[in-house]
Write a protein that holds these residues in place. Structure first.
Motif, PDB file in Angstrom:
ATOM      1  N   PRO A 263      10.077   6.615 -11.057  1.00  0.00           N
ATOM      2  CA  PRO A 263      10.426   5.666  -9.996  1.00  0.00           C
ATOM      3  C   PRO A 263      10.090   4.222 -10.387  1.00  0.00           C
ATOM      4  N   SER A 264      10.975   3.325 -10.004  1.00  0.00           N
ATOM      5  CA  SER A 264      10.734   1.900 -10.219  1.00  0.00           C
ATOM      6  C   SER A 264      10.931   1.176  -8.894  1.00  0.00           C
ATOM      7  N   VAL A 265      10.338  -0.014  -8.800  1.00  0.00           N
ATOM      8  CA  VAL A 265      10.436  -0.811  -7.579  1.00  0.00           C
ATOM      9  C   VAL A 265      11.210  -2.078  -7.890  1.00  0.00           C
TER      10      VAL A 265
ATOM     11  N   GLY B 172       0.815  -1.209   0.000  1.00  0.00           N
ATOM     12  CA  GLY B 172       0.000   0.000   0.000  1.00  0.00           C
ATOM     13  C   GLY B 172       0.848   1.259   0.000  1.00  0.00           C
ATOM     14  N   GLU B 173       1.931   1.250   0.763  1.00  0.00           N
ATOM     15  CA  GLU B 173       2.825   2.410   0.801  1.00  0.00           C
ATOM     16  C   GLU B 173       3.492   2.616  -0.549  1.00  0.00           C
TER      17      GLU B 173
ATOM     18  N   ILE C 182       2.327   2.500  -8.320  1.00  0.00           N
ATOM     19  CA  ILE C 182       2.621   1.162  -8.848  1.00  0.00           C
ATOM     20  C   ILE C 182       1.924   0.127  -7.970  1.00  0.00           C
ATOM     21  N   VAL C 183       1.073  -0.678  -8.569  1.00  0.00           N
ATOM     22  CA  VAL C 183       0.387  -1.760  -7.862  1.00  0.00           C
ATOM     23  C   VAL C 183       1.225  -3.019  -7.978  1.00  0.00           C
ATOM     24  N   MET C 184       1.648  -3.562  -6.855  1.00  0.00           N
ATOM     25  CA  MET C 184       2.495  -4.752  -6.845  1.00  0.00           C
ATOM     26  C   MET C 184       1.622  -6.011  -6.795  1.00  0.00           C
TER      27      MET C 184
ATOM     28  N   ASP D  46      14.742  -7.813   0.246  1.00  0.00           N
ATOM     29  CA  ASP D  46      15.110  -6.409   0.121  1.00  0.00           C
ATOM     30  C   ASP D  46      14.125  -5.727  -0.831  1.00  0.00           C
ATOM     31  N   VAL D  47      13.767  -4.486  -0.545  1.00  0.00           N
ATOM     32  CA  VAL D  47      12.892  -3.697  -1.408  1.00  0.00           C
ATOM     33  C   VAL D  47      13.513  -2.316  -1.560  1.00  0.00           C
TER      34      VAL D  47
END
Length: 257
Positions: free
Chosen positions: A185-187, A154-155, A162-164, A175-176
């Motif tokens: 931004p990318s995750v 959610g954060e 971006i919906v994971m 790790d994230v």
């Protein structure tokens, strides 16, 4: 009833259409839409087109025909180009494509797809995913780089839109990180898996609206499988020749519908 404290953004409307909001946030979005007929009409149109897309992609017995899949993708891209003539354009495109397919099939028989056509170059965001994975491997080798395993989907959505996807139960987040990229931004999520070892789940908004089924990218020292749903693209990346990456990508993609 008190007013909404957290303002409703376009990202919230997209998440509402994609069924990614909790009940309380959905109520806030619906209250927002009830006072804005134009926004409500747009969201209802998106919901209808989303359901049409799911039906088209499901096809017969869960497998979409090539003509149906192509038509569904045309339908989905219409969301990003405006809605004034969307319905008429989509109907004309589907009719023309199906008619052309029937005509060609009747004249020359079933058409074969060459290897060149069936194996297009992966999109640019796959390069971003590979670079992020290499950075993760560097971090893994450095004891001074602390891992951040606390994962809050959610954060991430609130900060990056971006919906994971939901992770399998036996995947452990190690790790994230949020990395910059040419697209914003990318995750990058480092995950320990039982079958494939350490893999990266990469997510980014590439600036296009599309539906791309899980596809394996050409592999060398890095293997990857990518897919896209709406405005967010994803890649599962691992070092070396790793089997079942496409199956893992399909599992993740299903959690987003």
């Amino acid at each position: 009833m008190t007013g909404t404290i957290d303002p409703v953004t376009d990202a919230d409307l997209d998440a509402y259409v994609d069924d990614q909001l909790d009940v309380s946030r959905r109520i806030e979005v619906e209250a927002f839409l009830s006072a804005r007929p134009e926004a409500a009409a747009r969201v209802m149109s998106d919901l209808r087109m989303r359901d049409e897309l799911r039906v088209a992609l499901a096809g017969s017995g869960g497998m979409a025909r090539p003509t149906t899949t192509d038509a569904a993708r045309r339908l989905e891209r219409g969301l990003a180009r405006g809605r004034i003539f969307g319905v008429l354009q989509r109907a004309a495109a589907v009719a023309a494509f199906v008619a052309a397919g029937w005509l060609a099939n009747g004249i020359v028989g079933p058409m074969s797809v060459t290897r060149v056509v069936a194996s297009p170059q992966p999109p640019a965001y796959v390069d971003e995913a590979v670079r992020a994975h290499r950075t993760t491997l560097v971090r893994e080798s450095m004891s001074s780089q602390a891992e951040a395993p606390n994962y809050n989907a959610g954060e991430i959505r609130a900060a990056t839109a971006i919906v994971m996807p939901s992770l399998p139960n036996d995947w452990k987040v190690r790790d994230v990180q949020v990395y910059p990229s040419r697209f914003g931004p990318s995750v990058e999520m480092a995950v320990e898996t039982k079958e494939m070892g350490l893999v990266s789940l990469f997510a980014i908004r590439p600036g296009t609206f599309d539906v791309v089924k899980p596809t394996v990218a050409p592999s060398g020292d890095i293997s990857s499988a990518y897919f896209q749903i709406g405005e967010v693209a994803y890649a599962v990346v691992a070092q070396g020749e790793v089997r079942d990456l496409d199956r893992a990508a399909e599992t993740l993609a299903r959690t987003l519908y």
